[in-house]
Design a protein around this motif. Structure first.
Motif, short mmCIF file in Angstrom:
data_model
loop_
_atom_site.label_atom_id
_atom_site.label_comp_id
_atom_site.label_asym_id
_atom_site.label_seq_id
_atom_site.Cartn_x
_atom_site.Cartn_y
_atom_site.Cartn_z
N GLU A 175 0.63 -1.20 0.00
CA GLU A 175 0.03 -0.09 -0.06
C GLU A 175 0.90 1.20 -0.03
O GLU A 175 2.00 1.05 0.35
N GLU A 176 0.21 2.51 -0.09
CA GLU A 176 1.15 3.70 -0.45
C GLU A 176 1.88 3.86 1.10
O GLU A 176 2.89 4.30 1.06
N LEU A 177 1.07 3.65 2.09
CA LEU A 177 1.87 3.78 3.59
C LEU A 177 1.78 2.14 3.98
O LEU A 177 0.90 1.43 3.91
N CYS A 178 3.04 1.91 4.82
CA CYS A 178 3.22 0.77 5.30
C CYS A 178 2.39 0.53 6.58
O CYS A 178 1.93 1.46 7.16
N PRO A 179 2.10 -0.85 7.19
CA PRO A 179 1.10 -0.99 8.18
C PRO A 179 1.80 -0.10 9.50
O PRO A 179 0.93 0.44 10.32
N ILE A 180 3.05 0.04 9.85
CA ILE A 180 3.46 0.82 10.79
C ILE A 180 3.17 2.07 10.94
O ILE A 180 2.82 2.98 11.70
N CYS A 181 3.51 2.95 9.50
CA CYS A 181 2.94 4.13 9.40
C CYS A 181 1.70 4.66 9.39
O CYS A 181 1.16 5.63 9.80
N GLN A 182 0.81 3.50 9.23
CA GLN A 182 -0.64 3.77 9.47
C GLN A 182 -1.30 3.46 10.71
O GLN A 182 -2.16 4.08 11.14
N ASP A 183 -0.40 2.78 11.56
CA ASP A 183 -0.86 2.55 12.86
C ASP A 183 -0.80 3.77 13.76
O ASP A 183 0.05 4.43 14.16
N PRO A 184 -2.16 4.31 14.13
CA PRO A 184 -2.10 5.57 15.20
C PRO A 184 -1.50 5.36 16.47
O PRO A 184 -1.37 6.27 17.15
N LYS A 185 -1.45 4.13 16.91
CA LYS A 185 -0.93 3.71 18.23
C LYS A 185 0.62 3.95 18.30
O LYS A 185 1.33 4.07 19.33
N ARG A 186 1.51 3.86 16.93
CA ARG A 186 2.91 4.15 17.09
C ARG A 186 3.07 5.45 17.41
O ARG A 186 2.47 6.48 16.88
N ASP A 187 4.13 5.82 18.17
CA ASP A 187 4.76 7.15 18.47
C ASP A 187 5.41 7.87 17.46
O ASP A 187 6.79 7.48 17.01
N GLY A 188 4.75 8.82 16.49
CA GLY A 188 5.43 9.41 15.42
C GLY A 188 6.65 10.40 15.84
O GLY A 188 7.30 10.92 14.93
N SER A 189 6.54 10.35 17.25
CA SER A 189 7.66 11.72 17.59
C SER A 189 9.05 10.97 17.61
O SER A 189 10.17 11.69 17.97
N VAL A 190 9.05 9.65 17.42
CA VAL A 190 10.54 8.95 17.87
C VAL A 190 10.54 8.24 16.35
O VAL A 190 9.85 7.36 15.91
N LEU A 191 11.81 8.50 15.76
CA LEU A 191 12.18 7.93 14.52
C LEU A 191 13.62 6.86 14.81
O LEU A 191 14.44 7.57 15.21
N CYS A 192 13.37 5.77 14.29
CA CYS A 192 14.54 4.85 14.32
C CYS A 192 15.03 4.83 12.82
O CYS A 192 14.39 4.18 12.09
N VAL A 193 16.37 4.94 12.50
CA VAL A 193 16.90 5.18 11.28
C VAL A 193 17.56 3.88 11.24
O VAL A 193 18.53 3.55 11.89
N VAL A 194 17.33 3.07 10.16
CA VAL A 194 17.95 1.81 9.90
C VAL A 194 18.40 1.73 8.39
O VAL A 194 18.21 2.58 7.53
N GLU A 195 19.37 0.71 8.24
CA GLU A 195 19.86 0.93 6.82
C GLU A 195 19.00 0.18 5.75
O GLU A 195 18.90 0.77 4.55
N THR A 196 18.42 -0.95 6.45
CA THR A 196 17.64 -1.72 5.22
C THR A 196 16.16 -2.07 5.84
O THR A 196 15.99 -2.09 7.05
N PRO A 197 15.17 -2.53 4.90
CA PRO A 197 14.04 -3.03 5.63
C PRO A 197 14.06 -4.17 6.25
O PRO A 197 13.52 -4.46 7.13
N ARG A 198 15.16 -4.99 6.06
CA ARG A 198 15.46 -6.19 7.00
C ARG A 198 15.63 -5.73 8.34
O ARG A 198 15.14 -6.43 9.21
N ASP A 199 16.32 -4.57 8.73
CA ASP A 199 16.62 -4.22 9.83
C ASP A 199 15.16 -3.78 10.71
O ASP A 199 15.33 -3.77 11.90
N VAL A 200 14.13 -3.27 10.01
CA VAL A 200 12.92 -3.06 10.52
C VAL A 200 12.48 -4.16 11.40
O VAL A 200 11.95 -4.17 12.71
N GLY A 201 12.41 -5.47 10.72
CA GLY A 201 11.83 -6.51 11.17
C GLY A 201 12.65 -7.04 12.50
O GLY A 201 12.07 -7.75 13.21
N VAL A 202 14.05 -6.90 12.19
CA VAL A 202 14.77 -7.35 13.41
C VAL A 202 14.54 -6.46 14.67
O VAL A 202 14.32 -7.21 15.66
N ILE A 203 14.38 -5.22 14.52
CA ILE A 203 13.90 -4.59 15.73
C ILE A 203 12.54 -4.77 16.27
O ILE A 203 12.32 -4.80 17.47
#
Length: 213
Positions: free
Chosen positions: A80-108
């Motif tokens: 979709e245009e936005l991923c499930p994490i970006c669509q989730d209103p319960k996630r704290d958008g004031s804290v961004l975790c910068v990673v190198e690859t999409p795989r790193d998102v899954g790891v965290i």
């Protein structure tokens, strides 16, 4: 009479492995972590006997190729245009975790303790390999922070020379915005990568993050 295999690190090819089967084996060995023996095991598992699993794999890969694209906000993969994490209103958008690859998102995400959102750079700076800032999503990261609402950026690049250089470059770009910049604690092994860290190690690193200096 056989010639050498076309895929690296293998014994001479046999007559049984020529043709299309040889092509399958060659392509499988191009995948990360797949050697000649693993390639043979996977190929024969999928193609010998019932091929329903092979057909299902082909179908889902075809859908993924056609539908998965980088999320327009964080650059994680999404259908979709936005991923499930970006669509989730319960996630704290004031804290961004910068990673190198999409795989790193899954790891965290498997750690289960981080409730902020992500920004995927698309790799790490590697000048000798031709990977400069223009090939990564630094500009989009700065733009997200400048839009407002972000109070902290966690630089979760791998603890390698290239990862540290990438984090330093990002920190320099973000410094004028005034956002708080932190780095994962050095509970992570130097010279390693996020995918090699166990969940508890990553949880401790996230909890013990410090100001980036």
């Amino acid at each position: 009479m056989g010639t050498g295999r076309t895929f690296a690190g293998a014994a001479p090819v046999t007559q049984a492995e020529k043709g299309v089967l040889g092509e399958v084996l060659q392509e499988l060995t191009k995948l990360p972590g797949i050697g000649p023996k693993s390639a043979e095991r996977i190929a024969f598992y999928l193609l010998a006997g019932d091929r329903s699993r092979a057909k299902a794999l082909v179908e889902v890969l075809q859908r993924a190729i056609e539908r998965l694209r980088p999320c327009r906000e964080c650059f994680y993969l999404s259908d979709e245009e936005l991923c499930p994490i970006c669509q989730d209103p319960k996630r704290d958008g004031s804290v961004l975790c910068v990673v190198e690859t999409p795989r790193d998102v899954g790891v965290i995400e498997r750690v289960g303790t981080f409730r902020g959102r992500y920004h995927v750079l698309g790799g790490r700076l590697a000048p000798l390999e031709g990977v400069g800032p223009e090939r990564l999503t630094f500009s989009a990261l700065v733009e997200r922070v400048r839009r407002g609402g972000v109070r902290e950026v966690i630089l979760a690049t791998s603890p390698t020379v290239e990862g540290d250089g990438t984090a330093l470059f990002a920190a320099d770009l973000l410094a004028p915005t005034g956002v708080t910049i932190t780095r994962l604690a050095r509970g992570l092994p130097s010279g390693g990568s996020l995918e090699l860290a166990n969940p508890q190690m990553l949880a401790d690193a996230l909890e013990g993050r410090r100001a980036f200096t």
